[in-house]
Design a protein around this motif. Structure first.
Motif, PDB file in Angstrom:
ATOM      1  N   GLY A 112       0.517  -1.352  -0.439  1.00  0.00           N
ATOM      2  CA  GLY A 112      -0.189  -0.273   0.438  1.00  0.00           C
ATOM      3  C   GLY A 112       0.637   0.893   0.001  1.00  0.00           C
ATOM      4  N   ASP A 113       2.590   1.123  -0.165  1.00  0.00           N
ATOM      5  CA  ASP A 113       3.131   2.102   0.098  1.00  0.00           C
ATOM      6  C   ASP A 113       2.976   3.087  -0.823  1.00  0.00           C
ATOM      7  N   GLN A 114       2.103   2.536  -2.410  1.00  0.00           N
ATOM      8  CA  GLN A 114       1.779   3.810  -3.789  1.00  0.00           C
ATOM      9  C   GLN A 114       0.779   4.602  -3.971  1.00  0.00           C
ATOM     10  N   GLY A 115      -0.169   4.060  -2.951  1.00  0.00           N
ATOM     11  CA  GLY A 115      -1.085   4.038  -3.084  1.00  0.00           C
ATOM     12  C   GLY A 115      -2.441   3.180  -2.758  1.00  0.00           C
ATOM     13  N   THR A 116      -3.810   3.653  -2.445  1.00  0.00           N
ATOM     14  CA  THR A 116      -4.658   2.583  -3.316  1.00  0.00           C
ATOM     15  C   THR A 116      -5.346   2.651  -4.116  1.00  0.00           C
ATOM     16  N   GLU A 117      -5.182   4.197  -5.195  1.00  0.00           N
ATOM     17  CA  GLU A 117      -5.514   3.719  -6.675  1.00  0.00           C
ATOM     18  C   GLU A 117      -4.676   3.012  -7.680  1.00  0.00           C
ATOM     19  N   ASP A 118      -4.863   3.042  -8.596  1.00  0.00           N
ATOM     20  CA  ASP A 118      -4.157   3.107 -10.191  1.00  0.00           C
ATOM     21  C   ASP A 118      -3.049   2.752 -10.015  1.00  0.00           C
ATOM     22  N   ARG A 138       9.090  -7.325 -26.012  1.00  0.00           N
ATOM     23  CA  ARG A 138       8.503  -8.493 -26.075  1.00  0.00           C
ATOM     24  C   ARG A 138       8.481  -9.074 -27.712  1.00  0.00           C
ATOM     25  N   VAL A 139       7.262 -10.248 -27.513  1.00  0.00           N
ATOM     26  CA  VAL A 139       6.622 -10.856 -28.438  1.00  0.00           C
ATOM     27  C   VAL A 139       6.173 -10.292 -29.708  1.00  0.00           C
ATOM     28  N   PRO A 140       7.083  -9.978 -30.717  1.00  0.00           N
ATOM     29  CA  PRO A 140       6.041  -9.167 -31.943  1.00  0.00           C
ATOM     30  C   PRO A 140       4.762  -9.089 -31.603  1.00  0.00           C
ATOM     31  N   GLY A 141       4.069  -7.881 -31.550  1.00  0.00           N
ATOM     32  CA  GLY A 141       2.586  -7.968 -31.557  1.00  0.00           C
ATOM     33  C   GLY A 141       1.984  -8.675 -30.023  1.00  0.00           C
ATOM     34  N   THR A 142       2.515  -9.254 -29.270  1.00  0.00           N
ATOM     35  CA  THR A 142       1.458  -9.262 -28.033  1.00  0.00           C
ATOM     36  C   THR A 142       1.599  -7.459 -27.213  1.00  0.00           C
ATOM     37  N   GLY A 143       0.134  -7.760 -26.336  1.00  0.00           N
ATOM     38  CA  GLY A 143       0.040  -6.779 -25.501  1.00  0.00           C
ATOM     39  C   GLY A 143       0.959  -7.099 -24.088  1.00  0.00           C
ATOM     40  N   PHE A 144       1.012  -5.618 -23.341  1.00  0.00           N
ATOM     41  CA  PHE A 144       1.237  -6.041 -22.146  1.00  0.00           C
ATOM     42  C   PHE A 144      -0.152  -5.623 -21.059  1.00  0.00           C
ATOM     43  N   PRO A 145      -0.772  -6.755 -21.085  1.00  0.00           N
ATOM     44  CA  PRO A 145      -2.098  -6.813 -19.719  1.00  0.00           C
ATOM     45  C   PRO A 145      -2.036  -6.816 -18.519  1.00  0.00           C
ATOM     46  N   GLY A 146      -2.732  -5.372 -17.715  1.00  0.00           N
ATOM     47  CA  GLY A 146      -2.546  -5.637 -16.579  1.00  0.00           C
ATOM     48  C   GLY A 146      -3.758  -5.541 -15.768  1.00  0.00           C
ATOM     49  N   GLU A 147      -4.238  -5.449 -14.241  1.00  0.00           N
ATOM     50  CA  GLU A 147      -5.082  -5.844 -13.365  1.00  0.00           C
ATOM     51  C   GLU A 147      -5.125  -5.114 -11.922  1.00  0.00           C
ATOM     52  N   ALA A 148      -6.249  -4.368 -11.777  1.00  0.00           N
ATOM     53  CA  ALA A 148      -5.940  -3.655 -10.355  1.00  0.00           C
ATOM     54  C   ALA A 148      -5.392  -4.288  -9.024  1.00  0.00           C
ATOM     55  N   VAL A 149      -4.470  -4.025  -8.137  1.00  0.00           N
ATOM     56  CA  VAL A 149      -4.428  -5.169  -6.660  1.00  0.00           C
ATOM     57  C   VAL A 149      -4.928  -4.167  -6.394  1.00  0.00           C
ATOM     58  N   GLU A 150      -5.196  -4.775  -4.972  1.00  0.00           N
ATOM     59  CA  GLU A 150      -5.651  -4.021  -3.887  1.00  0.00           C
ATOM     60  C   GLU A 150      -4.021  -4.805  -2.648  1.00  0.00           C
ATOM     61  N   ILE A 151      -4.539  -3.479  -1.640  1.00  0.00           N
ATOM     62  CA  ILE A 151      -4.073  -3.943  -0.225  1.00  0.00           C
ATOM     63  C   ILE A 151      -3.933  -5.111   0.579  1.00  0.00           C
ATOM     64  N   GLY A 152      -2.385  -5.622   0.426  1.00  0.00           N
ATOM     65  CA  GLY A 152      -2.755  -7.469   1.171  1.00  0.00           C
ATOM     66  C   GLY A 152      -2.192  -8.600   0.022  1.00  0.00           C
ATOM     67  N   ASN A 153      -2.429  -9.646   0.756  1.00  0.00           N
ATOM     68  CA  ASN A 153      -1.977 -11.133  -0.375  1.00  0.00           C
ATOM     69  C   ASN A 153      -3.569 -10.760  -1.824  1.00  0.00           C
ATOM     70  N   GLY A 154      -3.197 -10.800  -2.906  1.00  0.00           N
ATOM     71  CA  GLY A 154      -3.821 -11.005  -3.622  1.00  0.00           C
ATOM     72  C   GLY A 154      -3.236 -12.618  -5.294  1.00  0.00           C
ATOM     73  N   ARG A 155      -3.725 -12.303  -5.867  1.00  0.00           N
ATOM     74  CA  ARG A 155      -4.459 -13.545  -7.520  1.00  0.00           C
ATOM     75  C   ARG A 155      -4.242 -12.749  -8.144  1.00  0.00           C
ATOM     76  N   VAL A 156      -4.101 -12.839  -9.256  1.00  0.00           N
ATOM     77  CA  VAL A 156      -3.970 -11.871 -10.654  1.00  0.00           C
ATOM     78  C   VAL A 156      -3.347 -12.616 -12.026  1.00  0.00           C
TER      79      VAL A 156
END
Length: 199
Positions: A112-118, A138-156
């Motif tokens: 949580g040291d970088q904030g709680t949003e974005d 990166r492999v040509p043409g591949t994306g760089f997908p992401g998902e928001a995280v929350e404080i604590g332990n999690g799985r994406v």
């Protein structure tokens, strides 16, 4: 003449008794007298009242606040404050979905040291990795997908796929990063060895 002497003796005795009573009263009241030359003050054995020393008081044998259990009571430490987890990218599981896509599941911890949003976790399939070129490998043409995280332990779980047509290629690692958009920084990255053929 004898009457006069007797009267004088009686007056001196009364005066002595009165003086003795005054000295006794002062001593009992706790007042102090200045030392003066002459005979010893009346009565000779009487001194200032003595108070009982606190040191002589014996403490009680048992502590009345605690019940007697026959066992020594353990000393209690103050409650320890739990700290937030440190930032970690812990594990990665990768699975090929097709020649154009792969799925990765990442376990993480965010303090949580970088904030709680974005704040996001991103993943990319790399042909090879160097600190100079970074994600440009990166492999040509591949994306760089992401998902928001929350404080604590999690799985994406993310799907890395080709979004633009490209030549056949081989990825040798997956790079996972925790990224803060407000601070424009990838504050933690980790590479996992994984080989996949892309067509």
């Amino acid at each position: 003449m004898r009457v006069a002497r007797g009267a004088g003796r009686l007056l001196r005795m009364r005066a002595g008794a009165t003086a003795g009573a005054i000295v006794l009263g002062l001593l009992l009241s706790g007042s102090t007298l200045r030392a003066s030359p002459g005979p010893i003050a009346w009565p000779p054995s009487l001194g200032a009242p003595q108070r009982e020393s606190l040191v002589s008081v014996t403490p009680p044998a048992a502590d009345l606040a605690r019940p007697a259990t026959g066992r020594a009571q353990p000393s209690r430490k103050p409650a320890e404050r739990r700290s937030s987890p440190k930032n970690e990218i812990i594990t990665l599981q990768a699975e090929s979905l097709s020649g154009q896509a792969m799925q990765v599941t990442v376990d993480y911890a965010y303090a949580g040291d970088q904030g709680t949003e974005d704040v996001f976790l991103h993943a990319a399939a790399l042909q090879h990795y160097s600190q100079v070129e970074g994600l440009r490998n990166r492999v040509p043409g591949t994306g760089f997908p992401g998902e928001a995280v929350e404080i604590g332990n999690g799985r994406v779980t993310l799907t890395i796929a080709r979004v633009v047509e490209g030549d056949a290629s081989t990825s040798t690692s997956v790079r996972v990063c925790l990224i803060s958009l407000p601070k424009h920084s990838a504050f933690l990255c980790r590479n996992f060895a994984h080989t996949k053929e892309w067509d």
